[in-house]
Design a protein around this motif. Structure first.
Motif, PDB file in Angstrom:
ATOM      1  N   HIS A  89      65.142 -33.847  21.474  1.00  0.00           N
ATOM      2  CA  HIS A  89      63.801 -33.670  22.017  1.00  0.00           C
ATOM      3  C   HIS A  89      63.006 -34.942  21.784  1.00  0.00           C
ATOM      4  CE1 HIS A  89      59.683 -31.434  21.972  1.00  0.00           C
ATOM      5  NE2 HIS A  89      60.011 -31.777  23.209  1.00  0.00           N
ATOM      6  N   LEU A 104      62.775 -43.405  28.190  1.00  0.00           N
ATOM      7  CA  LEU A 104      62.782 -41.976  27.885  1.00  0.00           C
ATOM      8  C   LEU A 104      63.160 -41.156  29.113  1.00  0.00           C
ATOM      9  CD1 LEU A 104      59.665 -41.686  25.563  1.00  0.00           C
ATOM     10  CD2 LEU A 104      62.054 -41.315  24.912  1.00  0.00           C
ATOM     11  N   GLN A 105      62.698 -41.581  30.270  1.00  0.00           N
ATOM     12  CA  GLN A 105      63.049 -40.868  31.492  1.00  0.00           C
ATOM     13  C   GLN A 105      64.537 -41.022  31.811  1.00  0.00           C
ATOM     14  OE1 GLN A 105      60.128 -42.650  34.058  1.00  0.00           O
ATOM     15  NE2 GLN A 105      58.491 -41.283  33.383  1.00  0.00           N
ATOM     16  N   ALA A 108      66.266 -38.611  29.519  1.00  0.00           N
ATOM     17  CA  ALA A 108      66.057 -37.229  29.956  1.00  0.00           C
ATOM     18  C   ALA A 108      66.899 -36.913  31.191  1.00  0.00           C
ATOM     19  CB  ALA A 108      64.576 -37.004  30.246  1.00  0.00           C
ATOM     20  N   LYS A 109      66.968 -37.873  32.116  1.00  0.00           N
ATOM     21  CA  LYS A 109      67.739 -37.658  33.345  1.00  0.00           C
ATOM     22  C   LYS A 109      69.223 -37.496  33.050  1.00  0.00           C
ATOM     23  CE  LYS A 109      68.442 -39.591  37.981  1.00  0.00           C
ATOM     24  NZ  LYS A 109      68.110 -40.710  38.909  1.00  0.00           N
ATOM     25  N   THR A 113      68.366 -36.042  26.089  1.00  0.00           N
ATOM     26  CA  THR A 113      67.229 -35.489  25.361  1.00  0.00           C
ATOM     27  C   THR A 113      66.338 -34.741  26.340  1.00  0.00           C
ATOM     28  OG1 THR A 113      65.552 -36.019  23.687  1.00  0.00           O
ATOM     29  CG2 THR A 113      65.611 -37.426  25.626  1.00  0.00           C
ATOM     30  N   LYS A 114      65.564 -33.813  25.824  1.00  0.00           N
ATOM     31  CA  LYS A 114      64.530 -33.135  26.594  1.00  0.00           C
ATOM     32  C   LYS A 114      63.231 -33.896  26.371  1.00  0.00           C
ATOM     33  CE  LYS A 114      61.778 -28.903  26.707  1.00  0.00           C
ATOM     34  NZ  LYS A 114      61.494 -27.606  26.041  1.00  0.00           N
ATOM     35  N   LEU A 115      62.474 -34.117  27.435  1.00  0.00           N
ATOM     36  CA  LEU A 115      61.262 -34.934  27.331  1.00  0.00           C
ATOM     37  C   LEU A 115      60.020 -34.079  27.560  1.00  0.00           C
ATOM     38  CD1 LEU A 115      59.976 -37.727  26.997  1.00  0.00           C
ATOM     39  CD2 LEU A 115      60.375 -38.125  29.442  1.00  0.00           C
ATOM     40  N   SER A 116      59.088 -34.143  26.613  1.00  0.00           N
ATOM     41  CA  SER A 116      57.808 -33.449  26.734  1.00  0.00           C
ATOM     42  C   SER A 116      56.680 -34.459  26.772  1.00  0.00           C
ATOM     43  CB  SER A 116      57.592 -32.496  25.550  1.00  0.00           C
ATOM     44  OG  SER A 116      58.574 -31.489  25.501  1.00  0.00           O
TER      45      SER A 116
END
Length: 382
Positions: A89, A104-105, A108-109, A113-116
């Motif tokens: 995360h 970070l993108q 996430a793609k 990781t999951k991006l918040s």
């Protein structure tokens, strides 16, 4: 005259920094990885620079890695942390520099990781209660939130953010590119695991920066192929750049309070002149708030006009250097992801005017006058 008010993009090289670099461009040409005398002499210059940077931010020399600049340092912290520490995360804000958002993108793609994204208000103030809520549900998280926003000038409370991250065992990276050399950083008083610097933002050379990585945080390197920088960052070091970076940071820390007072006075002067000469001038984010924004950055929102699309070009023709936002984004005047995130009126052009300790009152006055002249025809028609 020419008014250079684009110091957030890059600053003029301090002559004393050039003097420190010249011996490493001419006489001291050895490869720092070589064991002979010329190599050892150059190695000594690098290690003295590392020691100097470490002392200024109250770190250990072993915690300093020299890089090609802030973007590489950010990428190293982000990819290294998420992949090496297997952090499922990550939390950031939509107001970050692309050197943070894009890595970070990518992660996430790829599903690594999951991006918040952290909530914020219309002025760009971060919602730290939201940060705590996100960390409470998934504490072992990577958090990346900048200290000073490069477009708006908003300052974030990285001490408080670090304390929140520490309560939840989160890894905290902060992009300090715009504040390094302008504000004191003491890593012993912060809870961050990473922070970064880029020499050309504080009157040093381009193409060199550094990453602070707190001792005990083991992450993989981005670059492989050699043992340079203690095996962390392969490639022959930019020796004269590193020496220049250290010298520039030393100068920045010397009389920092006086530099701040000088520049804040110029910013206040600029705000006053713009408000007095242009109808309906506004300031984006917290840019005009002295205690909540970088003293070096003023983000000016101007009324819609026929010259809006040519504003920066018109300023350049009239010998004023400015930008619409980040220098790393083409067409930033009308394409800022930061202003879009704030919900700014797209019909109002933005110009970022940024100052340094070398900026003069004459430059500020000249730039304000030129902006006013551009808007006088529009004012006269109303």
């Amino acid at each position: 005259m020419y008014a250079y008010l684009d110091n957030a993009a890059t600053t003029p090289l301090d002559p004393a920094v050039l003097d420190a670099m010249l011996p490493y461009l001419a006489q001291h040409y050895g490869n720092p990885s070589s064991l002979h005398g010329p190599g050892r002499q150059v190695r000594a210059g690098i290690e003295q620079a590392r020691k100097s940077v470490a002392q200024l931010i109250n770190a250990a020399p072993s915690e300093i890695t020299f890089t090609s600049g802030g973007t590489e340092a950010d990428n190293y912290a982000i990819f290294g942390s998420v992949r090496s520490l297997r952090l499922a995360h990550a939390i950031t804000s939509p107001l970050e520099h692309h050197a943070v958002l894009h890595p970070l993108q990518v992660l996430a793609k790829s599903g690594e990781t999951k991006l918040s994204y952290l909530r914020h208000d219309a002025q760009g103030r971060l919602d730290l209660a939201h940060l705590e809520d996100l960390l409470a549900t998934q504490p072992r998280t990577f958090v990346s939130l900048m200290h000073g926003n490069n477009e708006l000038g908003n300052l974030n409370d990285i001490k408080t953010i670090g304390e929140i991250c520490a309560r939840y065992d989160a890894v905290f990276h902060t992009d300090t590119v715009q504040t390094m050399g302008h504000y004191p950083h003491d890593v012993q008083q912060l809870q961050n695991h990473f922070l970064v610097g880029s020499a050309h933002k504080f009157h040093g050379p381009k193409g060199v920066g550094f990453l602070y990585r707190r001792g005990g945080v083991a992450v993989d390197s981005l670059l492989h192929g050699g043992a340079q920088e203690r095996g962390v960052r392969s490639g022959t070091e930019n020796v004269y750049g590193i020496v220049g970076l250290a010298k520039a940071l030393e100068i920045a820390y010397h009389d920092m309070a006086a530099h701040r007072q000088h520049v804040q006075g110029l910013k206040d002067r600029l705000i006053g002149r713009l408000m007095a000469s242009i109808d309906d001038v506004r300031f984006n984010g917290l840019s005009a708030e002295a205690d909540q924004s970088l003293y070096t950055v003023l983000s000016v929102s101007l009324p819609p006009s026929s010259i809006s699309e040519m504003l920066l070009f018109s300023l350049d023709i009239n010998k004023v250097a400015a930008s619409g936002g980040s220098a790393c984004t083409s067409g930033a005047q009308l394409g800022s992801h930061v202003l879009e995130a704030l919900g700014a009126d797209p019909d109002r052009p933005t110009v970022r005017l940024s100052l340094s300790r070398l900026t003069t009152a004459d430059e500020v006055d000249y730039a304000a006058d030129q902006l006013a002249k551009l808007y006088q025809p529009a004012s006269a028609l109303r």
